[in-house]
Design a protein around this motif. Structure first.
Motif, mmCIF file in Angstrom:
data_model
loop_
_atom_site.group_PDB
_atom_site.id
_atom_site.type_symbol
_atom_site.label_atom_id
_atom_site.label_comp_id
_atom_site.label_asym_id
_atom_site.label_seq_id
_atom_site.Cartn_x
_atom_site.Cartn_y
_atom_site.Cartn_z
ATOM 1 N N ALA A 1 49.269 56.710 74.596
ATOM 2 C CA ALA A 1 49.671 57.327 75.850
ATOM 3 C C ALA A 1 49.924 58.814 75.644
ATOM 4 N N PHE A 2 49.522 59.616 76.611
ATOM 5 C CA PHE A 2 49.690 61.063 76.497
ATOM 6 C C PHE A 2 51.152 61.436 76.297
ATOM 7 N N VAL A 3 52.055 60.753 76.940
ATOM 8 C CA VAL A 3 53.476 61.098 76.872
ATOM 9 C C VAL A 3 54.004 60.996 75.439
ATOM 10 N N GLU A 4 53.334 60.224 74.592
ATOM 11 C CA GLU A 4 53.746 60.070 73.202
ATOM 12 C C GLU A 4 53.046 61.061 72.275
ATOM 13 N N SER A 5 52.174 61.912 72.836
ATOM 14 C CA SER A 5 51.376 62.831 72.030
ATOM 15 C C SER A 5 52.132 64.133 71.778
ATOM 16 N N GLY B 1 48.187 63.379 86.200
ATOM 17 C CA GLY B 1 49.014 62.195 86.031
ATOM 18 C C GLY B 1 49.607 62.070 84.639
ATOM 19 N N ASP B 2 49.139 62.872 83.694
ATOM 20 C CA ASP B 2 49.711 62.872 82.349
ATOM 21 C C ASP B 2 51.131 63.415 82.392
ATOM 22 N N ARG B 3 51.984 62.856 81.527
ATOM 23 C CA ARG B 3 53.395 63.234 81.543
ATOM 24 C C ARG B 3 53.846 63.709 80.171
ATOM 25 N N ILE B 4 54.883 64.553 80.163
ATOM 26 C CA ILE B 4 55.647 64.849 78.954
ATOM 27 C C ILE B 4 57.117 64.644 79.274
ATOM 28 N N ASP B 5 57.891 64.300 78.250
ATOM 29 C CA ASP B 5 59.328 64.120 78.448
ATOM 30 C C ASP B 5 60.083 64.793 77.306
ATOM 31 N N ARG B 6 61.330 64.410 77.118
ATOM 32 C CA ARG B 6 62.167 65.103 76.138
ATOM 33 C C ARG B 6 61.616 65.001 74.719
ATOM 34 N N ARG B 7 60.857 63.943 74.446
ATOM 35 C CA ARG B 7 60.288 63.799 73.109
ATOM 36 C C ARG B 7 59.385 64.979 72.752
ATOM 37 N N PHE B 8 58.672 65.493 73.732
ATOM 38 C CA PHE B 8 57.783 66.626 73.492
ATOM 39 C C PHE B 8 58.579 67.839 73.015
ATOM 40 N N PHE B 9 59.691 68.124 73.672
ATOM 41 C CA PHE B 9 60.481 69.310 73.330
ATOM 42 C C PHE B 9 61.335 69.097 72.090
ATOM 43 N N ASP B 10 61.778 67.855 71.865
ATOM 44 C CA ASP B 10 62.515 67.581 70.632
ATOM 45 C C ASP B 10 61.633 67.867 69.416
ATOM 46 N N ALA B 11 60.376 67.418 69.472
ATOM 47 C CA ALA B 11 59.444 67.657 68.362
ATOM 48 C C ALA B 11 59.109 69.136 68.243
ATOM 49 N N LEU B 12 58.936 69.794 69.382
ATOM 50 C CA LEU B 12 58.623 71.223 69.376
ATOM 51 C C LEU B 12 59.746 72.012 68.718
#
Length: 245
Positions: A78-82, A158-169
């Motif tokens: 899933a994109f949100v996990e990328s 429709g692709d999403r990002i959430d806090r995981r994206f910024f935590d990793a960043l």
């Protein structure tokens, strides 16, 4: 000649009942031991301009690899996990699958950040080239504000990002690259880029403590024109004759 491979991504937290997820990678073969691996941008994939880049890489004597990160293109997930860390893991598995003794990295936009951090951590990388690389978390301030407010950001696809994206960043600041990277670097940036500020590339070049080739392409935006893309490829492989020689 090109061949598509399905590469399993193994490790903690990646498996399912049907086995590990896989990423789709295309190898464009050349009769040499030189390798060039391409990393696509945040909402991009291995298609389009990467096919031409790989064909020209083969003409220059490189085995070229383009691949889809998980959640993108033809790969699983899933994109949100990328996140950045997921993409670094995907790149690591792709490189290990082909197992070159050494290789060059090319990354575009968010793929530039992936390439920078991967190069800083892998002694096999002999040079890294980027186009409009993300070198500061400020590039995503609009998305971060929405995630902090609403818990996620949804793109028009429709692709999403959430806090995981910024935590990793946030766990991978560009400072880590500055203090570690010692191989030649090329940065190509469109002068009219409205997505990634060209000033970020000039600042990155000033901070890096290694040989840096920085070129500003007047009149080009975040996506290069066909003519701009060809100029970029000509400059890239001309630079590689020196940097990877």
């Amino acid at each position: 000649m090109s061949q598509t491979h399905r590469i399993p991504i193994t490790g903690a937290g990646t498996g399912t009942d049907t086995g590990p997820p896989t990423v789709a990678a295309v190898h464009h073969e050349a009769e040499s031991d030189d390798w060039l691996v391409f990393c696509h941008g945040l909402r991009s994939d291995k298609s389009g301009s990467y096919e031409q880049r790989c064909r020209q890489a083969v003409e220059a004597g490189y085995n070229a690899v383009r691949f889809d990160c998980r959640g993108c293109g033809e790969s699983d997930g899933a994109f949100v996990e990328s996140t950045l860390e997921a993409r670094l893991t995907d790149l690591h598995h792709v490189v290990d699958y082909f197992d070159p003794d050494s290789y060059v990295l090319f990354g575009s936009s968010f793929g530039g950040k992936v390439a920078f951090h991967a190069a800083a951590a892998d002694d096999r990388v002999t040079a890294v080239a980027t186009r409009a690389p993300v070198t500061t978390a400020g590039t995503f301030d609009e998305y971060r504000a929405a995630v902090e407010r609403d818990g996620e950001w949804t793109f028009d696809t429709g692709d999403r990002i959430d806090r995981r994206f910024f935590d990793a960043l946030d766990r991978h600041p560009f400072d880590d690259v500055v203090t570690t990277l010692s191989i030649p670097v090329a940065i190509f940036h469109g002068g009219d880029d409205a997505v990634v500020d060209p000033a970020d590339s000039f600042d990155a070049a000033r901070r890096l403590e290694t040989d840096v080739c920085l070129e500003r392409f007047a009149g080009e935006g975040h996506r290069f024109s066909q003519a701009g893309e060809q100029r970029l490829l000509d400059r890239l492989f001309g630079w590689l004759e020196w940097a990877d020689g």
